[in-house]
Motif scaffolding. Structure first.
Motif, PDB file in Angstrom:
ATOM      1  N   ILE A   1      -4.775  -5.295  -8.278  1.00  0.00           N
ATOM      2  CA  ILE A   1      -5.149  -4.071  -7.570  1.00  0.00           C
ATOM      3  C   ILE A   1      -6.279  -4.410  -6.597  1.00  0.00           C
ATOM      4  O   ILE A   1      -7.313  -4.933  -6.982  1.00  0.00           O
TER       5      ILE A   1
ATOM      6  N   ASP B   1      -8.404   0.957  -5.194  1.00  0.00           N
ATOM      7  CA  ASP B   1      -8.117   2.010  -6.166  1.00  0.00           C
ATOM      8  C   ASP B   1      -9.218   3.049  -6.093  1.00  0.00           C
ATOM      9  O   ASP B   1     -10.280   2.814  -5.516  1.00  0.00           O
TER      10      ASP B   1
ATOM     11  N   SER C   1      -4.643   6.900  -2.354  1.00  0.00           N
ATOM     12  CA  SER C   1      -3.683   5.843  -2.068  1.00  0.00           C
ATOM     13  C   SER C   1      -4.011   4.658  -2.962  1.00  0.00           C
ATOM     14  O   SER C   1      -5.056   4.629  -3.622  1.00  0.00           O
ATOM     15  N   CYS C   2      -3.121   3.704  -2.975  1.00  0.00           N
ATOM     16  CA  CYS C   2      -3.286   2.516  -3.817  1.00  0.00           C
ATOM     17  C   CYS C   2      -2.911   1.293  -2.992  1.00  0.00           C
ATOM     18  O   CYS C   2      -1.990   1.357  -2.166  1.00  0.00           O
ATOM     19  N   LYS C   3      -3.611   0.181  -3.208  1.00  0.00           N
ATOM     20  CA  LYS C   3      -3.308  -1.067  -2.519  1.00  0.00           C
ATOM     21  C   LYS C   3      -3.302  -2.189  -3.542  1.00  0.00           C
ATOM     22  O   LYS C   3      -4.190  -2.260  -4.397  1.00  0.00           O
TER      23      LYS C   3
ATOM     24  N   SER D   1      -8.164   5.668 -12.673  1.00  0.00           N
ATOM     25  CA  SER D   1      -7.396   4.808 -11.779  1.00  0.00           C
ATOM     26  C   SER D   1      -6.158   5.529 -11.255  1.00  0.00           C
ATOM     27  O   SER D   1      -5.218   5.809 -12.006  1.00  0.00           O
ATOM     28  N   TYR D   2      -6.157   5.801  -9.956  1.00  0.00           N
ATOM     29  CA  TYR D   2      -4.979   6.398  -9.346  1.00  0.00           C
ATOM     30  C   TYR D   2      -3.818   5.406  -9.357  1.00  0.00           C
ATOM     31  O   TYR D   2      -2.668   5.785  -9.579  1.00  0.00           O
ATOM     32  N   CYS D   3      -4.095   4.121  -9.131  1.00  0.00           N
ATOM     33  CA  CYS D   3      -3.029   3.113  -9.139  1.00  0.00           C
ATOM     34  C   CYS D   3      -2.326   3.074 -10.497  1.00  0.00           C
ATOM     35  O   CYS D   3      -1.102   2.972 -10.563  1.00  0.00           O
TER      36      CYS D   3
ATOM     37  N   ARG E   1       0.861  -1.177   0.000  1.00  0.00           N
ATOM     38  CA  ARG E   1       0.000   0.000   0.000  1.00  0.00           C
ATOM     39  C   ARG E   1       0.896   1.224   0.000  1.00  0.00           C
ATOM     40  O   ARG E   1       1.883   1.282   0.713  1.00  0.00           O
TER      41      ARG E   1
END
Length: 134
Positions: A109, A112, A91-93, A120-122, A69
């Motif tokens: 992912i 997201d 944030s991204c996980k 999509s931020y990721c 993350r």
């Protein structure tokens, strides 16, 4: 007996038609994974050096799965009238699956949200488009 067979065959054909229509519309969305395309075959060490260490890891049938993350970022959203519209926390996980030799096999992912320039931020964070030469 023949009417039952004909009815059953018709029902199966109708269901098969529905199933094929559904899969053709869903599959293109599942196939596109720019993060997977960017990192598959790369060293997990390179990924973690660039984006930070994983928060946990576990064995999974000869593979190692790292839960990561990161990409923590606050952004200001402009309102339509030009004033501040508020803040959003990004944030991204992801689960990064590696081989025994620490090579990334897949990236899934898990968390997201919409990014600053897309859906999509990721993808923006982990697989940015190549910079254009000037």
């Amino acid at each position: 007996m023949n009417i039952r067979m004909i009815t059953a065959a018709g029902l199966l054909l109708a269901l098969a038609g529905c199933a094929s229509t559904t899969t053709t519309t869903i599959l293109p969305a599942l196939v596109s994974n720019p993060v997977q395309d960017r990192w598959e075959g790369q060293s997990a060490g390179r990924f973690f050096a660039s984006y930070g260490p994983p928060i946990s890891d576990r064995d999974d049938g000869g593979n190692r799965v790292y839960t990561w993350r990161g990409g923590y970022k606050n952004i200001t959203i402009a309102a339509k009238d030009g004033k501040k519209g508020g803040k959003r926390y990004l944030s991204c996980k992801a689960d990064i699956v590696t081989s025994q030799s620490y090579v990334i096999r897949s990236v899934r992912i898990l968390g997201d949200q919409p990014g600053t320039n897309g859906s999509s931020y990721c993808a923006e964070l982990l697989a940015p488009p190549p910079e254009k030469a000037s």
